[in-house]
Scaffold this motif. Sequence first.
Motif, PDB file in Angstrom:
ATOM      1  N   ALA A 143     -30.646 109.542   2.040  1.00  0.00           N
ATOM      2  CA  ALA A 143     -31.462 108.604   2.805  1.00  0.00           C
ATOM      3  C   ALA A 143     -30.625 107.356   3.021  1.00  0.00           C
ATOM      4  CB  ALA A 143     -32.745 108.258   2.054  1.00  0.00           C
ATOM      5  N   THR A 144     -30.628 106.833   4.224  1.00  0.00           N
ATOM      6  CA  THR A 144     -29.816 105.653   4.505  1.00  0.00           C
ATOM      7  C   THR A 144     -30.697 104.523   5.017  1.00  0.00           C
ATOM      8  OG1 THR A 144     -27.871 104.835   5.704  1.00  0.00           O
ATOM      9  CG2 THR A 144     -29.246 106.430   6.845  1.00  0.00           C
ATOM     10  N   MET A 145     -30.445 103.325   4.532  1.00  0.00           N
ATOM     11  CA  MET A 145     -31.235 102.155   4.875  1.00  0.00           C
ATOM     12  C   MET A 145     -30.592 101.454   6.065  1.00  0.00           C
ATOM     13  SD  MET A 145     -33.994 100.452   4.040  1.00  0.00           S
ATOM     14  CE  MET A 145     -34.378 101.096   2.406  1.00  0.00           C
ATOM     15  N   VAL A 146     -31.193 101.614   7.239  1.00  0.00           N
ATOM     16  CA  VAL A 146     -30.598 101.103   8.480  1.00  0.00           C
ATOM     17  C   VAL A 146     -31.687 100.518   9.377  1.00  0.00           C
ATOM     18  CG1 VAL A 146     -28.618 102.681   8.454  1.00  0.00           C
ATOM     19  CG2 VAL A 146     -30.762 103.399   9.536  1.00  0.00           C
ATOM     20  N   SER A 147     -31.263  99.966  10.522  1.00  0.00           N
ATOM     21  CA  SER A 147     -32.191  99.392  11.493  1.00  0.00           C
ATOM     22  C   SER A 147     -32.704 100.499  12.425  1.00  0.00           C
ATOM     23  CB  SER A 147     -31.489  98.310  12.319  1.00  0.00           C
ATOM     24  OG  SER A 147     -31.020  97.271  11.481  1.00  0.00           O
ATOM     25  N   PRO A 148     -33.986 100.850  12.375  1.00  0.00           N
ATOM     26  CA  PRO A 148     -34.503 101.966  13.186  1.00  0.00           C
ATOM     27  C   PRO A 148     -34.275 101.795  14.685  1.00  0.00           C
ATOM     28  CG  PRO A 148     -36.090 101.338  11.516  1.00  0.00           C
ATOM     29  CD  PRO A 148     -35.028 100.291  11.491  1.00  0.00           C
ATOM     30  N   VAL A 149     -34.296 100.555  15.179  1.00  0.00           N
ATOM     31  CA  VAL A 149     -34.155 100.346  16.617  1.00  0.00           C
ATOM     32  C   VAL A 149     -32.830 100.887  17.144  1.00  0.00           C
ATOM     33  CG1 VAL A 149     -33.126  98.038  16.436  1.00  0.00           C
ATOM     34  CG2 VAL A 149     -34.462  98.634  18.454  1.00  0.00           C
ATOM     35  N   TYR A 150     -31.805 100.914  16.302  1.00  0.00           N
ATOM     36  CA  TYR A 150     -30.509 101.431  16.735  1.00  0.00           C
ATOM     37  C   TYR A 150     -30.516 102.943  16.904  1.00  0.00           C
ATOM     38  CZ  TYR A 150     -28.407  96.904  15.455  1.00  0.00           C
ATOM     39  OH  TYR A 150     -28.083  95.585  15.365  1.00  0.00           O
ATOM     40  N   PHE A 151     -31.466 103.617  16.270  1.00  0.00           N
ATOM     41  CA  PHE A 151     -31.429 105.076  16.224  1.00  0.00           C
ATOM     42  C   PHE A 151     -32.693 105.695  16.837  1.00  0.00           C
ATOM     43  CE2 PHE A 151     -28.933 103.272  12.781  1.00  0.00           C
ATOM     44  CZ  PHE A 151     -27.695 103.810  13.057  1.00  0.00           C
ATOM     45  N   ALA A 152     -33.213 105.012  17.851  1.00  0.00           N
ATOM     46  CA  ALA A 152     -34.438 105.472  18.495  1.00  0.00           C
ATOM     47  C   ALA A 152     -34.281 106.871  19.088  1.00  0.00           C
ATOM     48  CB  ALA A 152     -34.855 104.478  19.576  1.00  0.00           C
ATOM     49  N   ALA A 204     -25.160 110.612   6.418  1.00  0.00           N
ATOM     50  CA  ALA A 204     -26.429 111.115   5.898  1.00  0.00           C
ATOM     51  C   ALA A 204     -26.830 112.424   6.573  1.00  0.00           C
ATOM     52  CB  ALA A 204     -27.518 110.064   6.084  1.00  0.00           C
ATOM     53  N   ILE A 205     -26.640 112.500   7.893  1.00  0.00           N
ATOM     54  CA  ILE A 205     -26.965 113.732   8.615  1.00  0.00           C
ATOM     55  C   ILE A 205     -26.060 114.870   8.158  1.00  0.00           C
ATOM     56  CG2 ILE A 205     -26.917 114.834  10.886  1.00  0.00           C
ATOM     57  CD1 ILE A 205     -27.856 112.191  12.079  1.00  0.00           C
ATOM     58  N   PHE A 223     -35.370  91.509  20.029  1.00  0.00           N
ATOM     59  CA  PHE A 223     -36.264  92.145  19.069  1.00  0.00           C
ATOM     60  C   PHE A 223     -35.829  91.744  17.668  1.00  0.00           C
ATOM     61  CE2 PHE A 223     -33.307  95.303  20.870  1.00  0.00           C
ATOM     62  CZ  PHE A 223     -32.466  95.512  19.789  1.00  0.00           C
ATOM     63  N   GLY A 224     -36.665  92.040  16.693  1.00  0.00           N
ATOM     64  CA  GLY A 224     -36.404  91.631  15.324  1.00  0.00           C
ATOM     65  C   GLY A 224     -35.304  92.429  14.666  1.00  0.00           C
ATOM     66  N   ASP A 225     -34.920  91.961  13.494  1.00  0.00           N
ATOM     67  CA  ASP A 225     -33.906  92.645  12.692  1.00  0.00           C
ATOM     68  C   ASP A 225     -34.609  93.227  11.474  1.00  0.00           C
ATOM     69  OD1 ASP A 225     -31.455  93.551  11.798  1.00  0.00           O
ATOM     70  OD2 ASP A 225     -30.897  91.649  10.860  1.00  0.00           O
ATOM     71  N   THR A 226     -34.875  94.515  11.522  1.00  0.00           N
ATOM     72  CA  THR A 226     -35.603  95.179  10.436  1.00  0.00           C
ATOM     73  C   THR A 226     -34.790  96.348   9.905  1.00  0.00           C
ATOM     74  OG1 THR A 226     -36.760  96.718  11.915  1.00  0.00           O
ATOM     75  CG2 THR A 226     -37.809  94.574  11.515  1.00  0.00           C
ATOM     76  N   THR A 227     -35.191  96.830   8.745  1.00  0.00           N
ATOM     77  CA  THR A 227     -34.519  97.994   8.172  1.00  0.00           C
ATOM     78  C   THR A 227     -35.545  98.882   7.481  1.00  0.00           C
ATOM     79  OG1 THR A 227     -32.667  98.689   6.766  1.00  0.00           O
ATOM     80  CG2 THR A 227     -34.015  96.878   5.951  1.00  0.00           C
ATOM     81  N   ALA A 228     -35.248 100.173   7.418  1.00  0.00           N
ATOM     82  CA  ALA A 228     -36.126 101.158   6.797  1.00  0.00           C
ATOM     83  C   ALA A 228     -35.297 102.389   6.446  1.00  0.00           C
ATOM     84  CB  ALA A 228     -37.269 101.544   7.739  1.00  0.00           C
ATOM     85  N   PRO A 229     -35.738 103.195   5.490  1.00  0.00           N
ATOM     86  CA  PRO A 229     -34.982 104.402   5.146  1.00  0.00           C
ATOM     87  C   PRO A 229     -35.181 105.502   6.185  1.00  0.00           C
ATOM     88  CG  PRO A 229     -36.943 104.240   3.786  1.00  0.00           C
ATOM     89  CD  PRO A 229     -36.890 102.990   4.598  1.00  0.00           C
ATOM     90  N   LEU A 230     -34.086 106.099   6.612  1.00  0.00           N
ATOM     91  CA  LEU A 230     -34.120 107.248   7.508  1.00  0.00           C
ATOM     92  C   LEU A 230     -33.407 108.405   6.833  1.00  0.00           C
ATOM     93  CD1 LEU A 230     -33.215 105.599  10.950  1.00  0.00           C
ATOM     94  CD2 LEU A 230     -35.457 105.814   9.872  1.00  0.00           C
ATOM     95  N   ALA A 290     -33.655 114.528  15.076  1.00  0.00           N
ATOM     96  CA  ALA A 290     -32.466 114.639  14.236  1.00  0.00           C
ATOM     97  C   ALA A 290     -32.592 113.758  13.001  1.00  0.00           C
ATOM     98  CB  ALA A 290     -31.214 114.258  15.026  1.00  0.00           C
ATOM     99  N   LEU A 291     -33.282 112.620  13.168  1.00  0.00           N
ATOM    100  CA  LEU A 291     -33.585 111.728  12.049  1.00  0.00           C
ATOM    101  C   LEU A 291     -35.094 111.633  11.887  1.00  0.00           C
ATOM    102  CD1 LEU A 291     -31.148 108.693  12.503  1.00  0.00           C
ATOM    103  CD2 LEU A 291     -31.057 110.430  10.718  1.00  0.00           C
ATOM    104  N   VAL A 292     -35.509 111.370  10.663  1.00  0.00           N
ATOM    105  CA  VAL A 292     -36.927 111.238  10.351  1.00  0.00           C
ATOM    106  C   VAL A 292     -37.125 109.936   9.579  1.00  0.00           C
ATOM    107  CG1 VAL A 292     -38.896 112.240   9.133  1.00  0.00           C
ATOM    108  CG2 VAL A 292     -37.222 113.730  10.263  1.00  0.00           C
TER     109      VAL A 292
END
Length: 317
Positions: free
Chosen positions: A238-247, A231-232, A162-169, A254-256
Motif C-alpha cells: 500500500a502506498t501513501m500518495v495523492s489520489p488526484v494524481y492517479f485518477a 506497489a503495482i 485543488f487541495g493537497d491530500t494523501t490516502a493509501p492506494l 488498476a489501483l484501488v
Amino acid sequence: MAEQPRLPPINAIRVFETAARLGNFTRTGESLGMTQAAVSYQIKLLEDRLGFALFERKARHVELTPRGARLAHGTSDAFRMLERTFRDVREDRDSVLAITALPTFCSNWLVPRIGAFQLDNPGLAVRIDSRSDLVDIKAGEADIGIRIGKGQWPGLEARRLFGDTTAPLISRAAMDRLGPFERPEDLLGLRLFGPMRWWRDWFREAGGDPSLLPDRTALELETQTMEVSAAIASGDAATMVSPVYFAEQLASGALVAPFSTELDLGDGHYMVFDPTRAKEPKIKAFIAWMLFQPMAFCLNRQEPAFPEAGKAVTDTA
C-alpha cells in the motif's frame, strides 16, 4: 606583458555554479558529464584564481563558504540571464508557452491532458520543465507555474486548483488476494510505501492506532509515480500518495482506494503567473483552458477541480 583575463575560465564558473546548486561534486559531474575528479579540479582552479575557498568539504556533501555563497548568487543569476537570452534568440517568445511543475504533477496530470490544449491552440508550442527546482517566473524563466503551497508567492498571481491530500492506494492484485480492508489496521499486513509521517497522520485521521505502525516504511522513492509503480509491481504493498494524481488508474481499476478518508496536508495546488503578463494571448489561453478542466478526483467528495475558475478568467480578461 599580456593583460590577464578579467574573468576566470567560463567552464570553471559553470562547474562552480552547478556544484553550488547541487551541493555535491558527484552529482555535479553526472549533471555536466564529467568525472568527480574533473569537477574537483575545476573548483580548485577557480579557488586558486580567486585566492580563497569556495566550499567546505564534508563527509557526503560540500557546503558553500560565506564568500562562495555570495559568488554563487551572482553566477546563478548570470547564467539564468544567459539562458534566457539564448532561449529568446532561438524561440519566438509569443509562440512558445513554458510551463514549470513538479515531476509527479507533470507526468500524471498535466502531460496526459496537454495535447487537448495544443489542439485548441495549434499556433502554440509547449515546453514543460518538470525539475523540482523553484523556477523564477517573475524573471521570465517560465510563463506559468504549478506549485504546492499556501498560495503566497511574492510578485505572482496565484489561483487555487485543488487541495493537497494523501490516502493509501493499493493494486487490484493486492485487493483481490489480501483484501478486504475494513479498518486501517488491516493494511498492516501489506508492505507500506511512502513517508511514514503521512502514514501516522492518516491513521489518526481514519480512526486507526498510529502506534501499531512500524518505525519506518518499506520503501520511499523520489516521486509518487515511482512508489505507485513499485506497489503495482509488488502486489503486496500500500502506498501513501495523492489520489488526484492517479485518477486514471483508480478509474480503470488498476489501483484501488480501500478507504474514503483523505488526509489534508494543509497546502494546495496553485497555478501561478506574473500578473503583468496575464493579458499575453498564450498565458490568457492557458489560464482559460486550465481553469475549466473536468473535476478533480476526490475519494470522499465531488467538487470542481478549480473553484476559482470564473474569478480567475474575469481578473485576467
